[in-house]
Design an enzyme around this catalytic site. Structure first.
Site, short mmCIF file in Angstrom:
data_model
loop_
_atom_site.label_atom_id
_atom_site.label_comp_id
_atom_site.label_asym_id
_atom_site.label_seq_id
_atom_site.Cartn_x
_atom_site.Cartn_y
_atom_site.Cartn_z
N CYS A 79 15.67 15.17 -12.90
CA CYS A 79 14.34 15.03 -13.51
C CYS A 79 14.13 13.64 -14.09
O CYS A 79 13.16 12.96 -13.76
CB CYS A 79 14.18 16.11 -14.57
N VAL A 312 12.79 17.80 2.49
CA VAL A 312 12.80 19.15 3.07
C VAL A 312 13.48 20.17 2.16
O VAL A 312 14.06 21.15 2.62
CB VAL A 312 13.45 19.15 4.47
N GLY A 313 13.39 19.95 0.88
CA GLY A 313 13.93 20.93 -0.07
C GLY A 313 15.24 20.50 -0.69
O GLY A 313 15.78 19.43 -0.37
N ALA A 362 11.53 21.44 -13.43
CA ALA A 362 12.18 21.12 -14.70
C ALA A 362 11.79 22.11 -15.80
O ALA A 362 12.63 22.55 -16.59
CB ALA A 362 11.80 19.70 -15.12
N HIS A 487 -16.99 21.47 -24.79
CA HIS A 487 -17.88 20.82 -23.84
C HIS A 487 -18.03 19.35 -24.21
O HIS A 487 -18.16 19.03 -25.37
CB HIS A 487 -19.24 21.52 -23.87
C1 LIG Z 1 11.21 13.53 -6.43
C2 LIG Z 1 11.21 14.71 -7.37
C3 LIG Z 1 10.16 14.87 -8.23
C4 LIG Z 1 10.15 15.95 -9.10
N1 LIG Z 1 9.09 16.10 -9.94
C5 LIG Z 1 9.06 17.15 -10.77
C6 LIG Z 1 7.98 17.32 -11.68
O1 LIG Z 1 7.07 16.48 -11.74
N2 LIG Z 1 7.99 18.39 -12.49
C7 LIG Z 1 8.99 19.32 -12.46
O2 LIG Z 1 8.95 20.29 -13.21
N3 LIG Z 1 10.03 19.18 -11.61
C8 LIG Z 1 10.09 18.13 -10.78
N4 LIG Z 1 11.16 17.98 -9.95
C9 LIG Z 1 12.24 18.97 -9.99
C10 LIG Z 1 13.17 18.70 -11.18
O3 LIG Z 1 13.66 17.39 -11.11
C11 LIG Z 1 14.31 19.71 -11.15
O4 LIG Z 1 13.78 21.01 -11.09
C12 LIG Z 1 15.15 19.58 -12.40
O5 LIG Z 1 15.71 18.29 -12.53
C13 LIG Z 1 16.27 20.63 -12.36
O6 LIG Z 1 16.96 20.59 -13.56
P1 LIG Z 1 18.47 21.07 -13.67
O7 LIG Z 1 18.87 20.78 -15.08
O8 LIG Z 1 18.60 22.42 -13.14
O9 LIG Z 1 19.29 20.13 -12.67
P2 LIG Z 1 19.43 18.56 -12.56
O10 LIG Z 1 18.28 17.85 -13.12
O11 LIG Z 1 19.78 18.30 -11.15
O12 LIG Z 1 20.67 18.23 -13.50
C14 LIG Z 1 21.94 18.68 -13.22
C15 LIG Z 1 22.92 17.83 -13.97
O13 LIG Z 1 24.22 18.39 -13.84
C16 LIG Z 1 25.16 17.37 -13.60
N5 LIG Z 1 26.29 18.01 -12.90
C17 LIG Z 1 26.28 18.62 -11.70
N6 LIG Z 1 27.46 19.19 -11.44
C18 LIG Z 1 28.25 18.93 -12.51
C19 LIG Z 1 29.57 19.27 -12.85
N7 LIG Z 1 30.32 20.04 -12.06
N8 LIG Z 1 30.08 18.83 -14.03
C20 LIG Z 1 29.31 18.08 -14.86
N9 LIG Z 1 28.04 17.74 -14.59
C21 LIG Z 1 27.52 18.17 -13.44
C22 LIG Z 1 24.39 16.36 -12.78
O14 LIG Z 1 24.99 15.09 -12.86
C23 LIG Z 1 23.01 16.42 -13.45
O15 LIG Z 1 22.93 15.52 -14.52
C24 LIG Z 1 11.22 16.88 -9.09
C25 LIG Z 1 12.29 16.71 -8.22
C26 LIG Z 1 12.30 15.63 -7.37
C27 LIG Z 1 13.47 15.45 -6.45
#
Ligand SMILES: Cc1cc2nc3c(=O)[nH]c(=O)nc-3n(C[C@H](O)[C@H](O)[C@H](O)COP(=O)(O)OP(=O)(O)OC[C@H]3O[C@@H](n4cnc5c(N)ncnc54)[C@H](O)[C@@H]3O)c2cc1C
Length: 508
Positions: A79, A312-313, A362, A487
């Site tokens: 994020c 693609v996801g 996020a 409004h």
């Molecule tokens: C281009 C793009 C734009 C986006 N825009 C939006 C938006 O505008 N609004 C929105 O709501 N969402 C958006 N998203 C989605 C959003 O970024 C994700 O849903 C969100 O970051 C997921 O949060 P998370 O904490 O589950 O995982 P992540 O943000 O992926 O964080 C996971 C963390 O875990 C750490 N980690 C992983 N494995 C381990 C391990 N074994 N040990 C220690 N650390 C580890 C990683 O380093 C990372 O810091 C976007 C995504 C992308 C790709």
């Protein structure tokens, strides 16, 4: 004196730095003295993205002894570093750029010929990230969270009610973090297509955020939120953009009317859209990329471009975190949980992008984290419901939606009343000069329960919050029709949208 400490600063808020400084000026919260080796934590969280850091902060607020394990040097996850925040920073530049192009229509002249300083655009984006990384570090200290650097891996089921996570640092030192509860928050990685390797001019969401200039042409594979946002941004900056989507419509998770409206708008903006397109090959060329796809008519088509974005996801990062030694159940790599985020293994919760059946957003992950923290603290929590998570897509025009689409509601057997109100009849939209789109409300005909709200148009991602509140509080159409909306505002289009289900809007 410490009154401000009780209001939780939002790391994404522009006021955060000021707030941070105010607190720091009075009394900076000290870093916790906890030695992870000697402590049994109430909660250890693996992953410091929005799901993990939000859970950590809330757990800290509840007074739980909390550890946050993060393998990267900076907190924030996808994020903050590669998703929501950097894309919206660049998107803001794109919106300004569009506004400036149309300044004359607003009676503003004499601006000359604006030019785009791309490195400055990227620098501003990086500055926004840095500011919020600092904000997160501050919040960790403030909430007395022990941040443990390294890669976390479960070692198995709990022994005498205590779980253990082995943590390996970048320089290969291993330690152990023990906790009564574990939150898995390891997030997701960009998927690619079989045979398509990211590199050179073939980009994922990571590389595209640091390209050295605006490409003359860009092929975007995939038309989910990530794909259409980048398509929209680079079209604003002048790229020739083509979207290739395998399914019959773009933004396929949205209500069908929203997909049609976005396609109409994108085509008007000059974005090429190929739906039903099966990408066969993506090859690097000397100067760019060559993409081969089979069109909806079954023809093989080859297009060349400067860059290709693969959107693609996203795949869950659950492969190497020790789940095999636990009872945690997976569904195609995603972790199954109950509505309070508990997995099949006692004391292990999963939150964020790795959870099966929840959107990878996020705010969805952050709420999962807050709910799991509340459960561990023994406090009130509401279950996380998929149909209460807003979907937001920040392209131009924006999309905000929550609840059931019209098709999904019909499939579930509801008798429906559907209302649609166009922004062209909203006075604030006229003031902004942004008339595209509509508010669509899907309601149960018998009781007037609001089942879904689908907005495409100006500030849709802000407007949707009212609909989320209405659905969360199980408001009926009648109640919303008697809710006063200021409004002139864009939010009046929601009042008219709710009213349209009874055929009774005021402004149309
Ligand atoms: C281009 C793009 C734009 C986006 N825009 C939006 C938006 O505008 N609004 C929105 O709501 N969402 C958006 N998203 C989605 C959003 O970024 C994700 O849903 C969100 O970051 C997921 O949060 P998370 O904490 O589950 O995982 P992540 O943000 O992926 O964080 C996971 C963390 O875990 C750490 N980690 C992983 N494995 C381990 C391990 N074994 N040990 C220690 N650390 C580890 C990683 O380093 C990372 O810091 C976007 C995504 C992308 C790709």
């Amino acid at each position: 004196m410490f009154g401000r400490e009780f209001t939780r600063p939002n790391p994404h808020s522009p006021d955060h730095e000021t707030e941070q400084q105010t607190v720091a000026d009075t009394k900076a919260p000290a870093a916790p003295a906890t030695n992870p080796q000697d402590t049994i934590f109430d909660v250890a969280i693996i992953g410091g993205g929005p799901a993990g850091y939000t859970a950590a902060i809330r757990a800290g607020e509840y007074g739980l002894k909390t550890a946050l394990i993060e393998m990267e040097q900076k907190l924030g996850g996808t994020c903050l570093h590669w998703g929501c925040i950097p894309t919206k920073s660049i998107l803001h530049n794109a919106e300004l750029w569009d506004e400036i192009k149309h300044a004359k229509d607003m009676g503003i002249e004499g601006l000359g010929t604006p030019t785009l300083n791309w490195p400055a655009v990227l620098q501003r984006k990086n500055d926004v990230i840095t500011k919020h990384v600092k904000g997160l570090d501050y919040l960790m200290r403030k909430n007395k969270i022990t941040v443990v650097p390294g890669y976390g891996k479960l070692t198995g089921s709990a022994k005498n009610g205590v779980h253990s996570v082995s943590v390996t640092t970048a320089d290969n030192k291993t330690s152990e973090v023990r906790a009564k509860n574990i939150f898995l928050a390891t997030g997701s990685d960009a998927r690619t297509l079989p045979g398509v390797e990211i590199g050179g001019n073939i980009l994922s969401n990571i590389e595209i955020l640091n390209i050295d200039g605006v490409p003359k042409s860009l092929v975007v594979i995939g038309s989910g939120a990530v794909g259409v946002e980048f398509a929209s941004i680079f079209k604003s900056f002048g790229s020739e953009v083509t979207i290739l989507e395998y399914l019959p419509r773009i933004v396929p998770a949205e209500d069908e009317d929203v997909s049609k409206e976005l396609a109409r708008n994108f085509k008007k903006r000059g974005i090429n859209i190929e739906t039903g397109a099966k990408v066969e090959k993506v090859e690097k060329t000397k100067s760019g990329v060559k993409v081969t796809y089979t069109s909806s008519a079954g023809k093989e088509v080859v297009i060349e471009a400067d860059k290709c974005l693969v959107a693609v996801g996203r795949a869950p990062r659950t492969g190497a975190i020790g789940l095999d030694k636990t009872k945690v159940k997976l569904d195609r790599g995603f972790i199954q949980t109950d509505e309070y985020m508990l997995t099949a293994e006692p004391g292990i919760y999963a939150i964020g992008d790795i959870v099966a059946g929840l959107p990878q957003l996020a705010h969805s992950g952050a709420m999962c984290g807050m709910v799991a923290a509340a459960r561990v603290a023994g406090k009130y929590a509401r279950p996380v419901r998929r149909d209460r998570v807003p979907g937001c897509t920040y392209c131009d025009p924006q999309i905000g939606s929550v609840g059931l689409t019209e098709a999904a509601a019909r499939e579930k057997g509801y008798q429906l009343k559907v209302g649609k109100f166009p922004f062209s009849a909203n006075s604030k939209a006229s003031i902004l000069g942004q008339h595209e789109g509509f508010v669509k409300v899907v309601a149960d005909a018998k009781y007037g329960e609001i089942l879904g709200v689908h907005i495409i148009g100006p500030q849709a991602t802000e407007l949707i919050s009212e609909a989320v509140t209405a659905l969360t509080l199980e408001a009926t159409i009648e109640e919303m029709m008697f809710t006063i909306h200021a409004h002139p505002t864009l939010s009046e289009s929601l009042l008219d949208g709710f009213s349209m289900t009874e055929g009774m809007a005021i402004n149309i």
